[in-house]
Design a protein around this motif. Structure first.
Motif, PDB file in Angstrom:
ATOM      1  N   ILE A  44      10.268  31.765  -9.795  1.00  0.00           N
ATOM      2  CA  ILE A  44       9.526  31.606  -8.553  1.00  0.00           C
ATOM      3  C   ILE A  44       9.858  32.767  -7.622  1.00  0.00           C
ATOM      4  CG2 ILE A  44       9.564  29.076  -8.729  1.00  0.00           C
ATOM      5  CD1 ILE A  44      11.600  29.255  -6.285  1.00  0.00           C
ATOM      6  N   SER A  45       9.017  32.958  -6.632  1.00  0.00           N
ATOM      7  CA  SER A  45       9.292  33.943  -5.584  1.00  0.00           C
ATOM      8  C   SER A  45       8.774  33.398  -4.267  1.00  0.00           C
ATOM      9  CB  SER A  45       8.633  35.290  -5.904  1.00  0.00           C
ATOM     10  OG  SER A  45       7.258  35.127  -6.178  1.00  0.00           O
ATOM     11  N   GLY A  46       9.418  33.793  -3.186  1.00  0.00           N
ATOM     12  CA  GLY A  46       9.005  33.309  -1.875  1.00  0.00           C
ATOM     13  C   GLY A  46      10.002  33.725  -0.813  1.00  0.00           C
ATOM     14  N   TRP A  47      10.015  32.961   0.280  1.00  0.00           N
ATOM     15  CA  TRP A  47      10.872  33.270   1.418  1.00  0.00           C
ATOM     16  C   TRP A  47      11.831  32.107   1.665  1.00  0.00           C
ATOM     17  CZ3 TRP A  47       5.800  34.385   0.903  1.00  0.00           C
ATOM     18  CH2 TRP A  47       5.437  35.748   1.010  1.00  0.00           C
ATOM     19  N   ILE A  48      13.064  32.457   2.015  1.00  0.00           N
ATOM     20  CA  ILE A  48      14.083  31.452   2.286  1.00  0.00           C
ATOM     21  C   ILE A  48      13.791  30.782   3.634  1.00  0.00           C
ATOM     22  CG2 ILE A  48      16.525  31.026   2.731  1.00  0.00           C
ATOM     23  CD1 ILE A  48      16.154  31.774  -0.104  1.00  0.00           C
ATOM     24  N   ARG A  49      13.647  29.468   3.615  1.00  0.00           N
ATOM     25  CA  ARG A  49      13.492  28.723   4.860  1.00  0.00           C
ATOM     26  C   ARG A  49      14.849  28.318   5.427  1.00  0.00           C
ATOM     27  NH1 ARG A  49       8.487  24.476   4.159  1.00  0.00           N
ATOM     28  NH2 ARG A  49       6.832  25.839   4.960  1.00  0.00           N
ATOM     29  N   SER A  50      15.745  27.948   4.545  1.00  0.00           N
ATOM     30  CA  SER A  50      17.081  27.571   4.989  1.00  0.00           C
ATOM     31  C   SER A  50      18.040  27.756   3.818  1.00  0.00           C
ATOM     32  CB  SER A  50      17.122  26.115   5.480  1.00  0.00           C
ATOM     33  OG  SER A  50      16.824  25.222   4.418  1.00  0.00           O
ATOM     34  N   VAL A  51      19.294  27.976   4.129  1.00  0.00           N
ATOM     35  CA  VAL A  51      20.318  28.107   3.092  1.00  0.00           C
ATOM     36  C   VAL A  51      21.591  27.413   3.594  1.00  0.00           C
ATOM     37  CG1 VAL A  51      21.060  30.375   3.949  1.00  0.00           C
ATOM     38  CG2 VAL A  51      21.559  29.711   1.588  1.00  0.00           C
ATOM     39  N   ARG A  52      22.228  26.688   2.690  1.00  0.00           N
ATOM     40  CA  ARG A  52      23.434  25.935   3.038  1.00  0.00           C
ATOM     41  C   ARG A  52      24.457  26.133   1.927  1.00  0.00           C
ATOM     42  NH1 ARG A  52      24.147  20.269   2.223  1.00  0.00           N
ATOM     43  NH2 ARG A  52      21.939  20.205   1.634  1.00  0.00           N
ATOM     44  N   GLN A  53      25.621  26.621   2.296  1.00  0.00           N
ATOM     45  CA  GLN A  53      26.623  26.969   1.296  1.00  0.00           C
ATOM     46  C   GLN A  53      27.879  26.122   1.484  1.00  0.00           C
ATOM     47  OE1 GLN A  53      27.186  31.166   1.037  1.00  0.00           O
ATOM     48  NE2 GLN A  53      28.583  31.084  -0.696  1.00  0.00           N
ATOM     49  N   GLN A  54      28.336  25.486   0.378  1.00  0.00           N
ATOM     50  CA  GLN A  54      29.570  24.715   0.371  1.00  0.00           C
ATOM     51  C   GLN A  54      30.554  25.366  -0.597  1.00  0.00           C
ATOM     52  OE1 GLN A  54      28.360  20.708  -0.568  1.00  0.00           O
ATOM     53  NE2 GLN A  54      27.133  20.485   1.316  1.00  0.00           N
ATOM     54  N   LYS A  55      31.716  24.736  -0.772  1.00  0.00           N
ATOM     55  CA  LYS A  55      32.735  25.346  -1.627  1.00  0.00           C
ATOM     56  C   LYS A  55      32.301  25.442  -3.082  1.00  0.00           C
ATOM     57  CE  LYS A  55      36.901  24.277   1.034  1.00  0.00           C
ATOM     58  NZ  LYS A  55      38.225  23.573   1.006  1.00  0.00           N
ATOM     59  N   ARG A  56      31.705  24.375  -3.599  1.00  0.00           N
ATOM     60  CA  ARG A  56      31.386  24.325  -5.016  1.00  0.00           C
ATOM     61  C   ARG A  56      29.896  24.367  -5.326  1.00  0.00           C
ATOM     62  NH1 ARG A  56      35.589  19.710  -7.295  1.00  0.00           N
ATOM     63  NH2 ARG A  56      37.518  20.728  -6.571  1.00  0.00           N
ATOM     64  N   ILE A  57      29.074  24.387  -4.316  1.00  0.00           N
ATOM     65  CA  ILE A  57      27.628  24.352  -4.543  1.00  0.00           C
ATOM     66  C   ILE A  57      26.922  24.947  -3.329  1.00  0.00           C
ATOM     67  CG2 ILE A  57      27.204  22.069  -3.509  1.00  0.00           C
ATOM     68  CD1 ILE A  57      25.315  21.505  -5.902  1.00  0.00           C
ATOM     69  N   ALA A  58      25.717  25.435  -3.538  1.00  0.00           N
ATOM     70  CA  ALA A  58      24.905  25.967  -2.441  1.00  0.00           C
ATOM     71  C   ALA A  58      23.466  25.486  -2.627  1.00  0.00           C
ATOM     72  CB  ALA A  58      24.973  27.487  -2.397  1.00  0.00           C
ATOM     73  N   PHE A  59      22.742  25.386  -1.511  1.00  0.00           N
ATOM     74  CA  PHE A  59      21.358  24.930  -1.525  1.00  0.00           C
ATOM     75  C   PHE A  59      20.498  25.910  -0.731  1.00  0.00           C
ATOM     76  CE2 PHE A  59      24.246  21.330  -1.495  1.00  0.00           C
ATOM     77  CZ  PHE A  59      23.783  20.528  -2.531  1.00  0.00           C
ATOM     78  N   ALA A  60      19.282  26.044  -1.147  1.00  0.00           N
ATOM     79  CA  ALA A  60      18.318  26.844  -0.387  1.00  0.00           C
ATOM     80  C   ALA A  60      16.941  26.200  -0.515  1.00  0.00           C
ATOM     81  CB  ALA A  60      18.272  28.280  -0.891  1.00  0.00           C
ATOM     82  N   GLU A  61      16.177  26.274   0.543  1.00  0.00           N
ATOM     83  CA  GLU A  61      14.779  25.847   0.487  1.00  0.00           C
ATOM     84  C   GLU A  61      13.929  27.108   0.476  1.00  0.00           C
ATOM     85  OE1 GLU A  61      11.337  23.398   2.967  1.00  0.00           O
ATOM     86  OE2 GLU A  61      13.414  23.382   3.688  1.00  0.00           O
ATOM     87  N   VAL A  62      13.061  27.220  -0.523  1.00  0.00           N
ATOM     88  CA  VAL A  62      12.230  28.405  -0.684  1.00  0.00           C
ATOM     89  C   VAL A  62      10.758  27.986  -0.583  1.00  0.00           C
ATOM     90  CG1 VAL A  62      11.578  30.309  -2.212  1.00  0.00           C
ATOM     91  CG2 VAL A  62      13.950  29.497  -2.150  1.00  0.00           C
ATOM     92  N   SER A  63       9.990  28.750   0.166  1.00  0.00           N
ATOM     93  CA  SER A  63       8.568  28.472   0.335  1.00  0.00           C
ATOM     94  C   SER A  63       7.757  29.736   0.090  1.00  0.00           C
ATOM     95  CB  SER A  63       8.287  27.963   1.758  1.00  0.00           C
ATOM     96  OG  SER A  63       6.896  27.840   1.991  1.00  0.00           O
ATOM     97  N   ASP A  64       6.564  29.549  -0.468  1.00  0.00           N
ATOM     98  CA  ASP A  64       5.637  30.687  -0.589  1.00  0.00           C
ATOM     99  C   ASP A  64       4.286  30.366   0.040  1.00  0.00           C
ATOM    100  OD1 ASP A  64       4.505  28.927  -2.375  1.00  0.00           O
ATOM    101  OD2 ASP A  64       4.497  30.296  -4.080  1.00  0.00           O
ATOM    102  N   GLY A  65       4.252  29.308   0.863  1.00  0.00           N
ATOM    103  CA  GLY A  65       3.029  28.943   1.559  1.00  0.00           C
ATOM    104  C   GLY A  65       2.066  28.090   0.762  1.00  0.00           C
ATOM    105  N   SER A  66       2.327  27.880  -0.522  1.00  0.00           N
ATOM    106  CA  SER A  66       1.364  27.141  -1.347  1.00  0.00           C
ATOM    107  C   SER A  66       1.521  25.631  -1.245  1.00  0.00           C
ATOM    108  CB  SER A  66       1.482  27.574  -2.814  1.00  0.00           C
ATOM    109  OG  SER A  66       2.756  27.267  -3.345  1.00  0.00           O
ATOM    110  N   THR A  67       2.675  25.161  -0.747  1.00  0.00           N
ATOM    111  CA  THR A  67       2.922  23.733  -0.604  1.00  0.00           C
ATOM    112  C   THR A  67       3.563  23.449   0.742  1.00  0.00           C
ATOM    113  OG1 THR A  67       5.151  23.823  -1.550  1.00  0.00           O
ATOM    114  CG2 THR A  67       3.333  23.493  -3.099  1.00  0.00           C
ATOM    115  N   MET A  68       3.535  22.164   1.114  1.00  0.00           N
ATOM    116  CA  MET A  68       4.096  21.763   2.391  1.00  0.00           C
ATOM    117  C   MET A  68       5.602  21.958   2.420  1.00  0.00           C
ATOM    118  SD  MET A  68       3.305  20.336   5.339  1.00  0.00           S
ATOM    119  CE  MET A  68       4.613  20.862   6.409  1.00  0.00           C
ATOM    120  N   ARG A  69       6.290  21.558   1.357  1.00  0.00           N
ATOM    121  CA  ARG A  69       7.747  21.527   1.381  1.00  0.00           C
ATOM    122  C   ARG A  69       8.423  22.668   0.628  1.00  0.00           C
ATOM    123  NH1 ARG A  69       9.147  17.178   3.931  1.00  0.00           N
ATOM    124  NH2 ARG A  69       7.801  15.347   3.967  1.00  0.00           N
TER     125      ARG A  69
END
Length: 478
Positions: A44-69
């Motif tokens: 996939i490709s797109g833009w980072i909406r948010s990123v959250r980093q913890q000690k053992r795991i990290a999360f990011a929300e990626v959007s390319d405008g094609s969907t709501m979430r």
């Protein structure tokens, strides 16, 4: 034989959920989620909406405008999140997996992340926190990345498809009317004049020298559509319109989009209203079928909006009252509603009157018909009572006036007399009046404000948040 070969190549009207591109284009997140099951390796490709980093795991929300979430990206190795920040553009490969969360059915387990374009987290203005629409207007070049404006843009796309679909299914011909015109269709004088900045000589008039006369940006394509209904039974356009409207309210723009239609061989106002009602119902249903998540984004915490959407697609006929009946309703409600402007027969309805009728009295869409002749344009067909014209406005909660239309005067003598009475420049509309000399027909048409249609369905207070680059008095950025 040739015709049969062409028919074999024909295809139905394009579906809105078909993802079949083989052009080598980067797949959208929408198509990746729709075409692939859990356990599939994807990119996939797109833009980072948010990123959250913890000690053992990290999360990011990626959007390319094609969907709501967009899509949630899981990084079991937190090092993959190094350098990621909100606003960055990325390319990610990984494996789709079932998501335990309620917000999405699938998530992406990342294996490799490439940062295509970085975004300085200290200066990037769009953060995860909620931003006001007023703030977003100040960063118009970035606001399409926000959830609200992103949802609006997808609704614009699907609504336009819905309008075209409705008209094509009902055998209207799509035509193009000019942006440059020598007439002011509405007669209100709120037009932008076109001037050249390359004068031909000393003393030349920049307003007339190029075309040899004054020319404006169009307010409406109606008169040109009427020309085309002299050859095609039903036509429509989807054009930009321009109005030098000084108002600073959230209901007006200087540049906006109109859907306009004209029908020949139409002699009943009720038939025209049937067409308009079917169109609104059809386009709204198309959005429910293809953009439900975007509509829900606006309606989930807005119960009146949810009820309105339901009413718009209900097969029951929309309310219809005459202007005279509307004035009576308003006058009876005057003491309780405390209008700023007194409702009087012969005067135009103010926005507060329209709002009361659509939002309070009828609580839904309502047609107001047969307005007094003196407050309507010259081209409308006079009613037998001699006081009113065969016209209508559809009023709705939110933007109030959604569309307006009428039967058109098709008699040569009556139309010419009306133009003379109103003091139009001699000969300026001979081409328009001349239509009535050569095979005239009873006909009618209407125009829908595209932004107002979407303002109605989103519940947004300002039409400036319905269009990507709003232009209004004192404001023309980018």
């Amino acid at each position: 034989m040739f015709t049969r070969r062409l028919l074999l190549l024909s295809r139905p009207y394009p579906g809105q959920t078909r993802f079949t591109s083989t052009l080598g284009l980067s797949p959208t997140i929408k198509s990746v989620l729709a075409k692939n099951s859990s356990g599939t390796d994807v990119k996939i490709s797109g833009w980072i909406r948010s990123v959250r980093q913890q000690k053992r795991i990290a999360f990011a929300e990626v959007s390319d405008g094609s969907t709501m979430r967009g899509i949630q990206v899981i990084m079991d190795d937190p090092q993959l999140a190094t350098g990621l920040s909100t606003g960055s553009s990325v390319e990610i490969t990984g494996t789709l997996a079932d998501s335990p969360g309620r917000e999405q059915s699938k998530e992406l387990q990342a294996k490799h992340i490439s940062i295509i374009g970085s975004a300085d987290p200290e200066s990037y203005p769009l953060q995860k926190k909620r931003h006001t629409l007023e703030f977003l207007r100040e960063i118009g070049y970035l606001r399409p990345r926000s959830q609200t404006i992103g949802a609006v843009m997808r609704l614009r796309d699907q609504a336009e498809i819905g309008f075209h679909k409705f008209f094509h299914e009902n055998e209207f011909v799509k035509v193009h009317t000019p942006a440059l015109t020598a007439n002011d269709c509405e007669g209100g004088g709120e037009t932008f004049s076109v001037a050249t900045d390359v004068p031909k000589g000393v003393g030349a008039d920049p307003l007339t020298e190029f075309f040899g006369r004054r020319v404006n940006l169009t307010v409406s394509g109606q008169l040109h559509l009427e020309v085309l209904t002299g050859a095609f039974k039903r036509v429509y356009n989807f054009n930009q319109s321009f109005r030098a409207e000084p108002s600073q309210t959230g209901r007006h723009l200087s540049e906006f989009w109109m859907v306009e239609a004209e029908c020949a061989f139409m002699d009943k106002l009720s038939t025209l209203m049937d067409v308009e009602e079917a169109m609104v119902r059809s386009v709204t249903q198309n959005l429910l079928d293809n953009s439900a998540a975007d509509l829900e984004f606006f309606a989930k915490s807005n119960e009146p909006l949810a009820k309105l959407i339901k009413k718009l697609v209900d097969p029951a006929q929309y309310a219809r009252v005459s202007y005279t009946e509307a004035i009576d309703i308003l006058q009876r409600a005057e003491s309780k509603a405390q209008f700023q402007f007194k409702p009087q027969w012969g005067q135009g309805l103010q926005s507060e009157h329209e709002r009361y009728l659509a939002t309070t009295h009828f609580a839904g869409p309502v047609f107001v018909t047969d307005y007094p002749t003196q407050i309507k344009p010259f081209y409308m067909l006079a009613n037998p009572d001699g006081r009113t014209v065969a016209c209508m406005d559809m009023l709705v909660p939110g933007p109030c006036e959604l569309l307006g239309g009428s039967l058109r005067e098709h008699d040569y003598v009556r139309l010419k007399q009306r133009i003379h009475e109103l003091g139009f420049e001699d000969g300026s509309l001979d081409w328009y009046v001349g239509l009535r000399k050569y095979g005239t027909t009873p006909h009618g048409g209407f125009g829908v404000g595209f932004e107002r249609f979407l303002q109605m369905l989103t519940g947004l207070e300002s039409v400036r948040d319905i269009i990507p680059f709003p232009r209004y008095a004192g404001r023309c950025q980018y």
